[in-house]
Scaffold this motif. Sequence first.
Motif, PDB file in Angstrom:
ATOM      1  N   LYS A 177       9.023  -0.458   2.873  1.00 43.58           N
ATOM      2  CA  LYS A 177       9.295  -1.477   1.853  1.00 43.58           C
ATOM      3  C   LYS A 177       8.261  -2.612   1.891  1.00 43.58           C
ATOM      4  N   VAL A 178       6.998  -2.201   2.011  1.00 36.60           N
ATOM      5  CA  VAL A 178       5.917  -3.184   2.012  1.00 36.60           C
ATOM      6  C   VAL A 178       5.873  -3.884   0.653  1.00 36.60           C
ATOM      7  N   ASN A 208       2.010  -0.653  -6.309  1.00 39.54           N
ATOM      8  CA  ASN A 208       2.100  -0.571  -4.855  1.00 39.54           C
ATOM      9  C   ASN A 208       0.870  -1.190  -4.198  1.00 39.54           C
ATOM     10  N   SER A 209       0.980  -1.467  -2.915  1.00 36.44           N
ATOM     11  CA  SER A 209      -0.120  -2.053  -2.156  1.00 36.44           C
ATOM     12  C   SER A 209      -0.979  -0.975  -1.514  1.00 36.44           C
ATOM     13  N   ASP A 210      -2.108  -1.410  -0.960  1.00 35.20           N
ATOM     14  CA  ASP A 210      -3.003  -0.545  -0.181  1.00 35.20           C
ATOM     15  C   ASP A 210      -3.060  -1.131   1.241  1.00 35.20           C
ATOM     16  N   ASN A 253      -2.078   2.984  -2.140  1.00 38.02           N
ATOM     17  CA  ASN A 253      -0.953   3.110  -3.062  1.00 38.02           C
ATOM     18  C   ASN A 253       0.340   3.539  -2.353  1.00 38.02           C
ATOM     19  N   SER A 254       0.779   2.743  -1.389  1.00 33.31           N
ATOM     20  CA  SER A 254       1.969   3.137  -0.615  1.00 33.31           C
ATOM     21  C   SER A 254       2.743   1.907  -0.180  1.00 33.31           C
ATOM     22  N   ARG A 255       4.070   2.023  -0.256  1.00 36.50           N
ATOM     23  CA  ARG A 255       4.958   1.002   0.308  1.00 36.50           C
ATOM     24  C   ARG A 255       5.561   1.459   1.636  1.00 36.50           C
TER      25      ARG A 255
END
Length: 211
Positions: free
Chosen positions: A149-150, A160-162, A188-190
Amino acid sequence: GTSDPFFVILARPFPSISYPYHWDLKKQQKLTLKSKAPVYKSEVVKHTLKPTWKTFEISVAQLGGMDNDFIIQVFDHNRNGVHDFIGEFTTTVREMLMPQNKFRIANPKKSYSNLIPNSGVFIFQRIIANTPKAVIPPIGFTIRFRAEKVERKDLLGLANSDPFLAVVSRPYESEYSLRTYLSETILNSRSPQWRPFTLEVAQTGGMDEPF
């Protein structure tokens, strides 16, 4: 008739860093100063008045040290879980190691006489002192991190974040904190999971230094 005897050891263990971290050590220390807790329970030996129990291992720390008293209570096992108290005695590790290590089992609520002087005799048949093994501290650890859950940081929180991670620590004999490790970037992942890496204890300044 016969009994189905077993015994329980009650002692005040030394507080130890080997306790699980979720224990409340202050509460544990307060408890062990006032009362004794069960530290060992033997198996039940069926249908006998002369039981011989299995060999077991217990540490001096569990018994509270060489000269702190501990209690051994002997019971007659019942299937319903309400066991009959036979008797008890109090001793210390130092006394237990003496050549004449036979102890009178007595029930404080009973009266004894010359004909029936006790409720049995407890004998330490064999005691072997285990020498402590040398503990070699690790020089480092292989670590694998993951996160869940970033927080979204791209496109104003819409994408999403990197994520990547950095370890900042003050190495041994260093005056300043340094970036001692930088991970790869997970695109591209949480819920990123980074590759394992090795972190030496000296890089973090020691086993108890925060990083």
